[in-house]
Design a protein around this motif. Structure first.
Motif, PDB file in Angstrom:
ATOM      1  N   HIS A  26     -59.118 -70.564  -2.308  1.00 53.94           N
ATOM      2  CA  HIS A  26     -60.178 -70.923  -1.626  1.00 53.94           C
ATOM      3  C   HIS A  26     -60.277 -69.961  -0.336  1.00 53.94           C
ATOM      4  O   HIS A  26     -59.896 -70.312   0.683  1.00 53.94           O
ATOM      5  N   LEU A  27     -60.513 -68.618  -0.550  1.00 47.51           N
ATOM      6  CA  LEU A  27     -60.431 -67.644   0.354  1.00 47.51           C
ATOM      7  C   LEU A  27     -61.622 -67.643   1.519  1.00 47.51           C
ATOM      8  O   LEU A  27     -62.951 -67.652   1.136  1.00 47.51           O
ATOM      9  N   PRO A  28     -61.263 -67.091   2.689  1.00 50.72           N
ATOM     10  CA  PRO A  28     -62.231 -67.012   3.810  1.00 50.72           C
ATOM     11  C   PRO A  28     -62.951 -65.844   3.683  1.00 50.72           C
ATOM     12  O   PRO A  28     -62.354 -64.657   3.081  1.00 50.72           O
ATOM     13  N   HIS A  29     -64.180 -65.499   4.256  1.00 52.65           N
ATOM     14  CA  HIS A  29     -64.856 -64.283   4.106  1.00 52.65           C
ATOM     15  C   HIS A  29     -65.985 -64.438   5.158  1.00 52.65           C
ATOM     16  O   HIS A  29     -66.682 -65.487   5.225  1.00 52.65           O
ATOM     17  N   PRO A  32     -71.265 -64.341   3.572  1.00 60.34           N
ATOM     18  CA  PRO A  32     -71.694 -65.404   2.514  1.00 60.34           C
ATOM     19  C   PRO A  32     -72.280 -64.580   1.315  1.00 60.34           C
ATOM     20  O   PRO A  32     -72.744 -63.625   1.400  1.00 60.34           O
ATOM     21  N   LEU A  56     -64.283 -68.956  -3.185  1.00 62.99           N
ATOM     22  CA  LEU A  56     -64.483 -68.420  -1.958  1.00 62.99           C
ATOM     23  C   LEU A  56     -65.292 -69.625  -1.291  1.00 62.99           C
ATOM     24  O   LEU A  56     -65.666 -70.592  -1.687  1.00 62.99           O
ATOM     25  N   GLN A  57     -64.997 -69.524   0.175  1.00 62.85           N
ATOM     26  CA  GLN A  57     -65.476 -70.589   1.093  1.00 62.85           C
ATOM     27  C   GLN A  57     -66.774 -70.633   1.329  1.00 62.85           C
ATOM     28  O   GLN A  57     -67.358 -71.721   1.450  1.00 62.85           O
ATOM     29  N   GLN A  58     -67.532 -69.419   1.204  1.00 61.92           N
ATOM     30  CA  GLN A  58     -68.929 -69.510   1.614  1.00 61.92           C
ATOM     31  C   GLN A  58     -69.850 -68.750   0.531  1.00 61.92           C
ATOM     32  O   GLN A  58     -70.319 -67.679   0.793  1.00 61.92           O
ATOM     33  N   GLN A 169     -58.056 -58.671   4.850  1.00 63.95           N
ATOM     34  CA  GLN A 169     -57.774 -59.889   4.262  1.00 63.95           C
ATOM     35  C   GLN A 169     -57.920 -59.868   2.565  1.00 63.95           C
ATOM     36  O   GLN A 169     -58.461 -58.628   1.999  1.00 63.95           O
ATOM     37  N   TYR A 171     -58.002 -59.963  -1.297  1.00 67.00           N
ATOM     38  CA  TYR A 171     -59.021 -60.808  -2.416  1.00 67.00           C
ATOM     39  C   TYR A 171     -58.359 -60.610  -3.840  1.00 67.00           C
ATOM     40  O   TYR A 171     -59.054 -61.068  -4.572  1.00 67.00           O
TER      41      TYR A 171
END
Length: 202
Positions: A26-29, A32, A56-58, A169, A171
């Protein structure tokens, strides 16, 4: 006699005994992601775009060919970009040199022919700046016959773009369920069939 269907995970759409969800992060980025998936691709056993969106979070996944809500959705962003090659497509480095950063990444998902159909069916996409990848490594999609060794699966392309946009970050975790899926496909077809059809070794 009715044939019973194998139960499937509602999230990853895999048979429940082979659910990939434990491997999905559940990776932040910052940027979007909107994946526009051609209807025919949504029925594909190796639905890599779905795995990317889940990790992915968004991120959103829209399925279809023509999207009536797309114009209104794009109006909320200042710098949306389309991940698709073309004469005027730029790399992330070129965007950075111009002191810009995308605030929405749109990814058509399907064969090249189906992806172009999505572009033609949605004229607003043709007006967007295009982003292209600098592909340095061959795709890990070892059970697909691609036009060339550098043709990436959607999940690989998304992971690379996000890594270029946010080098701080990692991925790599986004690709774990994809790699497991490929290993399962190779195991299911057997080493001999895999080697004959794809020229590979397990």
């Amino acid at each position: 006699m009715a044939v019973s269907l194998r139960p499937r995970c509602e999230a990853c759409q895999r048979p429940t005994e082979r659910c990939l969800c434990p491997l999905i992060p559940h990776l932040p980025h910052r940027c979007p992601v909107l994946v526009l998936q051609h209807t025919s691709e949504s029925r594909h056993a190796l639905n890599t775009a779905r795995l990317a969106v889940l990790g992915l979070q968004q991120a959103q996944l829209w399925v279809g060919e023509s999207f009536s809500q797309l114009n209104a959705y794009l109006a909320a962003f200042r710098h949306p970009v389309l991940l698709f090659p073309g004469p005027e497509a730029q790399t992330v480095e070129q965007w950075r040199a111009a002191q810009r950063e995308p605030d929405l990444l749109i990814v058509p998902d399907g064969t090249w022919r189906k992806a172009r159909k999505i572009l033609y069916a949605n004229p607003c996409l043709q007006e967007l700046p295009r982003l292209q990848l600098n592909v340095a490594e061959a795709s890990r999609y070892r059970v697909r016959k691609a036009p060339d060794a550098q043709s990436l699966a959607s999940i690989e392309a998304i992971a690379q773009v996000l890594a270029e946009l946010q080098p701080e970050q990692s991925y790599a975790a986004l690709l774990r369920p994809f790699e497991q899926l490929i290993e399962e496909q190779i195991a299911a077809m057997g080493a001999e069939v895999y080697a004959r059809n794809y020229g590979g070794l397990t």
